[in-house]
Design a protein around this motif. Structure first.
Motif, PDB file in Angstrom:
ATOM      1  N   ALA A 111       0.825  -1.209   0.000  1.00 54.38           N
ATOM      2  CA  ALA A 111       0.000   0.000   0.000  1.00 54.38           C
ATOM      3  C   ALA A 111       0.857   1.256   0.000  1.00 54.38           C
ATOM      4  O   ALA A 111       0.580   2.219  -0.724  1.00 54.38           O
ATOM      5  N   VAL A 112       1.928   1.261   0.800  1.00 60.97           N
ATOM      6  CA  VAL A 112       2.776   2.450   0.842  1.00 60.97           C
ATOM      7  C   VAL A 112       3.561   2.591  -0.466  1.00 60.97           C
ATOM      8  O   VAL A 112       3.805   3.710  -0.942  1.00 60.97           O
TER       9      VAL A 112
ATOM     10  N   CYS B  96       1.432   4.372  -2.887  1.00 65.16           N
ATOM     11  CA  CYS B  96       1.416   5.817  -2.597  1.00 65.16           C
ATOM     12  C   CYS B  96       2.680   6.489  -3.115  1.00 65.16           C
ATOM     13  O   CYS B  96       2.633   7.603  -3.656  1.00 65.16           O
TER      14      CYS B  96
ATOM     15  N   ASN C 247      -4.044   5.646  11.430  1.00 64.76           N
ATOM     16  CA  ASN C 247      -3.301   5.658  10.176  1.00 64.76           C
ATOM     17  C   ASN C 247      -2.002   4.874  10.294  1.00 64.76           C
ATOM     18  O   ASN C 247      -1.540   4.574  11.379  1.00 64.76           O
TER      19      ASN C 247
ATOM     20  N   LYS D 299       1.862   9.639   5.391  1.00 65.15           N
ATOM     21  CA  LYS D 299       0.750   9.115   6.193  1.00 65.15           C
ATOM     22  C   LYS D 299      -0.288   8.483   5.280  1.00 65.15           C
ATOM     23  O   LYS D 299      -0.778   9.127   4.357  1.00 65.15           O
ATOM     24  N   VAL D 300      -0.607   7.219   5.553  1.00 67.14           N
ATOM     25  CA  VAL D 300      -1.652   6.511   4.810  1.00 67.14           C
ATOM     26  C   VAL D 300      -2.880   6.403   5.716  1.00 67.14           C
ATOM     27  O   VAL D 300      -2.821   5.734   6.756  1.00 67.14           O
TER      28      VAL D 300
ATOM     29  N   THR E 187      -7.442  10.314  -1.786  1.00 69.62           N
ATOM     30  CA  THR E 187      -7.098   9.232  -0.862  1.00 69.62           C
ATOM     31  C   THR E 187      -6.806   9.723   0.555  1.00 69.62           C
ATOM     32  O   THR E 187      -6.821   8.939   1.503  1.00 69.62           O
TER      33      THR E 187
ATOM     34  N   VAL F  98      -3.901  10.702   1.395  1.00 68.91           N
ATOM     35  CA  VAL F  98      -2.473  10.468   1.635  1.00 68.91           C
ATOM     36  C   VAL F  98      -1.756  11.816   1.696  1.00 68.91           C
ATOM     37  O   VAL F  98      -1.926  12.672   0.832  1.00 68.91           O
TER      38      VAL F  98
END
Length: 325
Positions: free
Chosen positions: A27-28, A31, A54, A71-72, A109, A111
Motif C-alpha cells: 500500500a505504501v 502511494c 493511520n 501518512k496513509v 485518498t 495520503v
C-alpha cells in the motif's frame, strides 16, 4: 497521526521500492509511485510507530536533501474525518511554522506527505507532567487559534451529536449511567448557548504523540484530522483531561491561557472538560464497532471516559458552574 520520532530499528526495517513483502508495504509503495516527481528514482521506506487510525512511514528519495513523512489514512476514517479541512489546517500551521510543511496531499485518498522532522520525538504523558512542556502545548494551541477560520465548524455539541447519531446507527449500547449524563449534556448546551460560544480554530486532539520535541528546537504540532472551528475553552479542557491534571494544574493552565482564573472562565473550562470526556467516551463505544480487528478494547476506553464525565457532572460545583456560564 503524524510522528517525527526517530526509529531505532530503522536500518533493519528499511525496504527499497519494489520489495514489498506484505499488504501494508504494498500500500505504501502504491502511494510512493503516485508521486510523479519520484518516478524512476531510488526510494526506500520504513515504518514509524505511534499512529492509531493511520499507518506512518519514513521515506527517503536518493538525491534529495529532505527526508519525508508519509501518512496513509486508515480504512473507514474518511467517514468521520473531513480530509480537505484537515489539509487546510495542516497547511496553515506549516506556513505559520508550528507544524512540518506539507510536500504533497492527495484529496482523493487523503495520503499526505510532509517534511520529516529529524531529531524530534513524540511527547509522552510523562512529558506533559512538566510545566515547561505543558506551557509549550498551550502556546502552540494559542498560535493555532490565530490561523483564521477553517472550512469546517464543529463545536463540541456538533461533535457529540454526531457521535450519538453514529451510536444509534450502529446499534451500540452505551453504559446505563449515560442516560442521566445526556440530560446534563443538554443542560450544558443550554448554558453555553445562553452565554455564547467563543469560536476559534481548534486542534481538538491533544494526545501526547501529536506534540513533537527536540533538544534546542521549538515544539511542533501535528495531526489536524479533528481540527475545526470550536469553542476556545474546549481545546484547553480536552488537553488537561488527556493529561490527567489535578485541580492546581488545571488552574495554572487556565491562568496561562486566559491570563486570569475568574469564576466565569473556570466554570467554562470545567464544563467543557466534562463534555470532552463525554465526547471521547461515546467515540470509544462506537469505534469498537468500526475497528473490530484491533487488539484494543475501545469500548472499555469509552466506558472509562464516560465514567469520568459522570464524576465531573456529579461534582457539587456542577450546578454552580452551569449557572456561572
Amino acid at each position: 497521526m503524524a510522528n517525527g520520532t526517530s526509529n531505532p530499528a530503522h536500518a533493519q526495517e528499511t525496504r527499497w521500492l519494489g520489495t514489498a513483502r506484505n499488504e501494508s508495504e504494498a500500500a505504501v509503495e502504491e502511494c510512493i509511485r503516485a508521486v510523479t516527481e519520484w518516478t524512476g528514482r531510488e526510494v526506500r521506506y520504513s515504518p514509524l510507530f505511534g499512529g492509531l487510525q493511520n499507518s506512518n512511514w519514513r521515506v527517503e528519495v536518493v538525491g534529495d536533501d529532505v527526508v519525508y513523512f508519509l501518512k496513509v489514512p486508515g480504512a473507514g476514517t474518511e467517514e468521520y474525518i473531513d480530509r480537505a479541512n484537515s489539509h487546510e489546517a495542516a497547511k496553515r500551521a506549516g506556513e505559520l511554522g508550528i507544524s512540518p510543511k506539507i510536500v504533497r496531499f492527495d484529496p482523493a485518498t487523503g495520503v499526505e506527505i510532509v517534511e520529516f522532522l529529524e531529531g524530534y520525538r513524540a511527547c509522552t504523558n510523562a512529558d506533559m507532567k512538566r510545566w515547561d512542556v505543558a506551557e509549550s502545548v498551550l502556546g502552540l494551541q494559542t498560535e493555532f487559534h490565530r490561523i483564521g477560520e477553517l472550512p469546517l465548524t464543529k463545536t463540541i455539541f456538533d461533535l457529540i451529536d454526531e457521535h450519538l447519531d453514529q451510536v444509534a446507527e450502529l446499534g451500540v449500547q452505551l453504559p446505563p449511567y449515560s442516560i442521566q449524563m445526556l440530560r446534563e449534556y443538554e443542560a450544558a448546551r443550554a448554558a453555553f448557548t445562553a452565554s455564547g460560544l467563543d469560536i476559534v480554530p481548534c486542534h481538538n486532539d491533544p494526545m501526547p504523540g501529536n506534540f513533537l520535541v527536540a533538544d534546542g528546537k521549538p515544539m511542533k504540532l501535528v495531526d489536524f484530522e479533528f481540527a475545526s472551528n470550536n469553542e476556545r475553552a474546549y481545546d484547553l479542557a480536552v488537553t488537561f483531561t488527556e493529561y490527567f491534571y489535578d485541580e492546581d494544574m488545571i488552574l495554572r493552565c487556565v491562568e496561562a491561557k486566559y491570563g486570569h482564573t475568574s469564576p466565569e472562565v473556570v466554570a467554562r473550562v470545567q464544563v467543557a472538560a466534562a463534555l470532552a470526556d463525554l465526547k471521547w467516551g461515546i467515540f470509544g463505544c462506537f469505534y469498537q464497532e468500526v475497528i473490530r480487528n484491533w487488539d484494543y478494547d475501545f469500548y472499555k476506553y469509552g466506558a472509562w471516559k464516560l465514567a469520568r464525565a459522570r464524576a465531573k457532572m456529579a461534582d457539587p460545583r456542577w450546578g454552580r458552574w452551569l449557572q456561572t456560564l
